[in-house]
Design an enzyme around this catalytic site. Structure first.
Site, PDB file in Angstrom:
ATOM      1  N   HIS A  12      37.410  17.316  43.067  1.00  0.00           N
ATOM      2  CA  HIS A  12      36.864  17.455  44.416  1.00  0.00           C
ATOM      3  C   HIS A  12      37.440  16.402  45.354  1.00  0.00           C
ATOM      4  O   HIS A  12      37.912  15.358  44.925  1.00  0.00           O
ATOM      5  CB  HIS A  12      35.332  17.385  44.419  1.00  0.00           C
ATOM      6  CG  HIS A  12      34.767  16.172  43.736  1.00  0.00           C
ATOM      7  ND1 HIS A  12      34.491  15.014  44.389  1.00  0.00           N
ATOM      8  CD2 HIS A  12      34.462  15.939  42.440  1.00  0.00           C
ATOM      9  CE1 HIS A  12      34.012  14.122  43.547  1.00  0.00           C
ATOM     10  NE2 HIS A  12      34.000  14.648  42.349  1.00  0.00           N
ATOM     11  N   ASP A 153      29.712   6.778  39.495  1.00  0.00           N
ATOM     12  CA  ASP A 153      30.067   8.121  39.955  1.00  0.00           C
ATOM     13  C   ASP A 153      29.752   9.132  38.857  1.00  0.00           C
ATOM     14  O   ASP A 153      29.089   8.795  37.873  1.00  0.00           O
ATOM     15  CB  ASP A 153      31.528   8.188  40.429  1.00  0.00           C
ATOM     16  CG  ASP A 153      32.534   7.861  39.341  1.00  0.00           C
ATOM     17  OD1 ASP A 153      32.130   7.666  38.182  1.00  0.00           O
ATOM     18  OD2 ASP A 153      33.743   7.816  39.660  1.00  0.00           O
ATOM     19  N   GLY A 184      25.596   9.807  37.942  1.00  0.00           N
ATOM     20  CA  GLY A 184      26.115  10.860  38.815  1.00  0.00           C
ATOM     21  C   GLY A 184      26.044  12.225  38.152  1.00  0.00           C
ATOM     22  O   GLY A 184      25.684  13.223  38.784  1.00  0.00           O
ATOM     23  N   ASN A 304      24.096   7.696  47.859  1.00  0.00           N
ATOM     24  CA  ASN A 304      22.639   7.833  47.902  1.00  0.00           C
ATOM     25  C   ASN A 304      22.076   6.767  48.852  1.00  0.00           C
ATOM     26  O   ASN A 304      21.694   5.671  48.449  1.00  0.00           O
ATOM     27  CB  ASN A 304      22.053   7.707  46.497  1.00  0.00           C
ATOM     28  CG  ASN A 304      20.637   8.243  46.425  1.00  0.00           C
ATOM     29  OD1 ASN A 304      19.788   7.862  47.224  1.00  0.00           O
ATOM     30  ND2 ASN A 304      20.388   9.145  45.498  1.00  0.00           N
ATOM     31  N   ASP A 328      35.051  10.423  45.917  1.00  0.00           N
ATOM     32  CA  ASP A 328      36.436  10.284  45.482  1.00  0.00           C
ATOM     33  C   ASP A 328      37.458  10.276  46.610  1.00  0.00           C
ATOM     34  O   ASP A 328      38.578   9.793  46.420  1.00  0.00           O
ATOM     35  CB  ASP A 328      36.788  11.367  44.450  1.00  0.00           C
ATOM     36  CG  ASP A 328      36.250  11.009  43.072  1.00  0.00           C
ATOM     37  OD1 ASP A 328      35.645   9.928  42.948  1.00  0.00           O
ATOM     38  OD2 ASP A 328      36.438  11.799  42.137  1.00  0.00           O
ATOM     39  N   ARG A 409      30.514  11.173  56.848  1.00  0.00           N
ATOM     40  CA  ARG A 409      29.632  11.060  58.000  1.00  0.00           C
ATOM     41  C   ARG A 409      30.355  11.166  59.338  1.00  0.00           C
ATOM     42  O   ARG A 409      31.450  10.653  59.497  1.00  0.00           O
ATOM     43  CB  ARG A 409      28.911   9.707  57.955  1.00  0.00           C
ATOM     44  CG  ARG A 409      27.924   9.620  56.850  1.00  0.00           C
ATOM     45  CD  ARG A 409      26.701  10.450  57.198  1.00  0.00           C
ATOM     46  NE  ARG A 409      25.923  10.754  56.029  1.00  0.00           N
ATOM     47  CZ  ARG A 409      25.471  11.968  55.742  1.00  0.00           C
ATOM     48  NH1 ARG A 409      25.757  12.996  56.492  1.00  0.00           N
ATOM     49  NH2 ARG A 409      24.746  12.168  54.683  1.00  0.00           N
ATOM     50  N   ARG A 440      15.996  18.697  55.478  1.00  0.00           N
ATOM     51  CA  ARG A 440      17.028  17.657  55.561  1.00  0.00           C
ATOM     52  C   ARG A 440      16.925  16.923  56.892  1.00  0.00           C
ATOM     53  O   ARG A 440      16.955  17.533  57.951  1.00  0.00           O
ATOM     54  CB  ARG A 440      18.410  18.265  55.376  1.00  0.00           C
ATOM     55  CG  ARG A 440      18.586  18.824  53.987  1.00  0.00           C
ATOM     56  CD  ARG A 440      19.925  19.459  53.831  1.00  0.00           C
ATOM     57  NE  ARG A 440      20.991  18.487  54.000  1.00  0.00           N
ATOM     58  CZ  ARG A 440      22.257  18.824  54.210  1.00  0.00           C
ATOM     59  NH1 ARG A 440      22.585  20.087  54.311  1.00  0.00           N
ATOM     60  NH2 ARG A 440      23.177  17.905  54.338  1.00  0.00           N
ATOM     61  N   ASN A 519      22.326  12.169  65.919  1.00  0.00           N
ATOM     62  CA  ASN A 519      23.741  12.397  65.632  1.00  0.00           C
ATOM     63  C   ASN A 519      23.890  13.132  64.306  1.00  0.00           C
ATOM     64  O   ASN A 519      23.494  12.630  63.262  1.00  0.00           O
ATOM     65  CB  ASN A 519      24.457  11.038  65.565  1.00  0.00           C
ATOM     66  CG  ASN A 519      25.887  11.147  65.068  1.00  0.00           C
ATOM     67  OD1 ASN A 519      26.444  12.238  64.940  1.00  0.00           O
ATOM     68  ND2 ASN A 519      26.493  10.015  64.778  1.00  0.00           N
ATOM     69  N   THR A 520      24.454  14.307  64.353  1.00  0.00           N
ATOM     70  CA  THR A 520      24.760  15.008  63.100  1.00  0.00           C
ATOM     71  C   THR A 520      26.213  15.471  63.154  1.00  0.00           C
ATOM     72  O   THR A 520      26.824  15.503  64.219  1.00  0.00           O
ATOM     73  CB  THR A 520      23.772  16.179  62.861  1.00  0.00           C
ATOM     74  OG1 THR A 520      24.051  16.779  61.591  1.00  0.00           O
ATOM     75  CG2 THR A 520      23.876  17.237  63.936  1.00  0.00           C
TER      76      THR A 520
HETATM   77 FE   LIG Z   1      34.870   8.806  41.353  1.00  0.00          FE
END
Ligand SMILES: [Fe+2]
Length: 557
Positions: A12, A153, A184, A304, A328, A409, A440, A519-520
């Site tokens: 990913h 991770d 993770g 988190n 990553d 973000r 959320r 802010n999103t």
């Molecule tokens: Fe990683």
């Protein structure tokens, strides 16, 4: 020296970043350009964007540094896990490990792909241990000379958690907890059990957790009291029947998009609680072993923000730096600095004060896109004041300015903005734009100098990666960015770092008495954050946003 850092694992978040003489010049995740969220393909677009921005030719690169070791290491560790019984040695697991290995080996970990696409180069191809790359990305950009560095991770080639001691620009390895003893991995398995997408939707579990209550027992899967924690991976992946043990102990899996029941909230609560306890325990161990109370965090678990905020507020540490691209994508930043550690060398140690590391588009490019779509637009004499005026009237804005953020973000370059004082704004933005889950929370951007007035802790929080408690008397003032448990995930904005965004918040404050905005990220549900003016225009017209403030221009519906 010019070095290119790359994250490429076929898992990913492929990405690339370029460092010149110790200075991070540019970084971008492949997903932003390819538009495929969490894109795991070879980051050829990201690499090209790095070279273009820096004006660097492939021949000029001294090193190309991958944030993963040579392909065999992951495979060898997988085989060890199967042989020792730590992971079920079934057909599917074996096949997946083998296919991944063969594919990565065939591409020489990405080096062959690099040569095929960009031509032969004299640059050295370097393969950096995954957790070392994460650790550098946390420590070297922290601004701390002496720090306890914690990486957590899903997995590296063999690592799940590691502790390092950063001192005077060097990193000393303290300990590694190998995969599959992985917080993770535990969190991702439960993310999927709760009907969400692993390695992507962990935020949703974190956001859901405060709606639940204590009582669900997940101790069969993680022992958060062990020093520092113990994940029972065999229970997470019962042989041949995924989630079997969870189903047996906690009830059936939630079907994606189905109703959220009370028990789902309670499971989310327990999972988040266990994750926080495990992270706290690892951080305490790191502080004890390194005898320093400055802590750096990286690795996907460090996204988190709730746990990060609690660690800071606990008093167990003095200062915290969380690499904003903790997942990553961020290993590109660390890998690119690995050559500096050769022959007893030191890392450059440049404090990361912002994440505006991506591409930018000038007014000419923006106007050309607006003209292509034959849109009615006007040029603004004061962009910040005009945007603040629209926000104060309850309008939902698309805000596209300057260089794109690196990391998950939106921090005021590719953002959707709204008035946080309106208790209905959360629902309005959700219904009009984000189409995302009701539970959320949205986050506030505030002037750094106003943070103490609104928050109980987290004075300096430029990256929205730490939560803080909103002061009790302010919760009703900014209801749409205050979560159900009274917390918020703030971005504190500094005038010197982002003058335009700071002034927008300041102008909003002058009009309303509240120097805080909602802010999103500027994207629709399930899509990557917008990259180009064209992406922004398309997203604007595919949603219920009222106005788009893009460069010096405004488009209104
Ligand atoms: Fe990683």
């Amino acid at each position: 020296m010019i070095t290119l850092g790359i994250n490429y694992s076929q898992m990913h978040d492929s990405s690339a970043g370029l460092v010149r003489d110790g200075e991070l010049v540019f970084a971008v995740a492949e997903e932003r350009i390819s538009r495929a969220k969490h894109d795991a393909r070879f980051p050829q677009n990201a690499i090209r964007a790095c070279l273009d921005f820096a004006g660097v030719k492939v021949e000029q690169l001294d090193e190309v540094c991958f944030g993963w070791p040579v392909p065999g290491e992951t495979f060898r560790h997988d085989l060890k896990c199967y042989a020792s019984g730590k992971m079920p040695a079934n057909y599917l697991n074996g096949l997946n490990s083998t296919l991944h290995f063969v594919s990565m080996w065939h591409q020489r970990g990405g080096a062959k792909r690099f040569a095929q696409i960009f031509g032969e180069t004299n640059a050295r191809m370097r393969f950096v241990e995954h957790h070392l790359a994460h650790a550098i990305s946390a420590y070297s950009y922290s601004g701390f000379a002496d720090a306890a560095v914690v990486v957590m991770d899903g997995r590296g080639a063999f690592e799940a958690t590691s502790i390092w001691h950063g001192r005077d620009g060097k990193l000393e390895h303290v300990l590694t907890i190998p995969f599959p003893d992985s917080v993770g991995y535990f969190y991702s398995e439960f993310t999927e059990y709760l009907g969400f997408q692993r390695n992507s939707d962990e935020w949703k579990v974190m956001g859901l957790a405060p709606y639940g209550k204590a009582g669900v027992d997940v101790s069969a899967f993680i022992d958060s009291d062990a020093a520092p924690y113990r994940v029972h991976a065999r229970k997470l992946v019962a042989n041949g029947a995924p989630f079997a043990e969870m189903v047996k102990l906690l009830g059936p899996r939630r079907v994606a998009e189905s109703e959220i029941e009370e028990r789902h909230k309670d499971v989310a609560f327990a999972v988040q609680d266990a994750c926080e306890a495990a992270m706290m325990s690892v951080v305490k161990m790191a502080v004890e072993k390194t005898k320093t109370r400055n802590v750096c965090l990286a690795g996907g678990v460090a996204l988190n923000s709730k746990a990060n905020g609690k660690i800071l507020a606990s008093g167990a540490i003095e200062k915290i730096f969380v690499q904003p691209a903790a997942s990553d994508d961020g290993v590109a930043l660390g890998a690119a600095l690995a050559p500096y550690l050769d022959s007893g060398g030191r890392l450059p140690m440049r404090e990361m004060r912002h994440a505006y590391l991506g591409p930018e588009f000038d007014d000419a490019a923006i106007e050309s896109a607006l003209k292509t779509y034959k849109l009615k637009y006007s040029r603004l004499s004061d962009v910040a004041a005009a945007a603040a005026e629209l926000l104060s009237k309850g309008k939902i804005l698309g805000w596209f300015q300057g260089r794109m953020e690196f990391g998950p973000r939106a921090l005021g370059s590719r953002s959707i903005l709204a008035d946080p004082r309106d208790p209905e704004m959360n629902a309005k933005v959700n219904n009009a734009v984000k189409f995302r889950e009701w539970w959320r929370p949205f986050a506030p951007s505030m002037k750094k100098e106003s943070a103490a007035e609104y928050l109980e802790s987290a004075g300096d929080s430029p990256f929205m990666i730490l939560t803080a408690q909103v002061r009790a008397e302010k919760r009703a003032v900014i209801p749409s960015v205050t979560h159900v448990d009274g917390s918020a995930r703030p971005q504190t904005v500094e005038k010197e770092i982002n003058p335009l965004y700071w002034r927008l918040i300041d102008e909003f404050g002058k009009r309303t008495g509240v120097p805080v905005i909602m802010n999103t990220s500027f994207n629709l549900r399930g899509e990557a954050i917008v990259h180009t003016p064209t992406d922004a225009i398309r997203t604007f017209f595919s949603s219920g946003m009222d106005a788009l403030v893009i460069g010096s221009f405004v488009v209104e519906k």
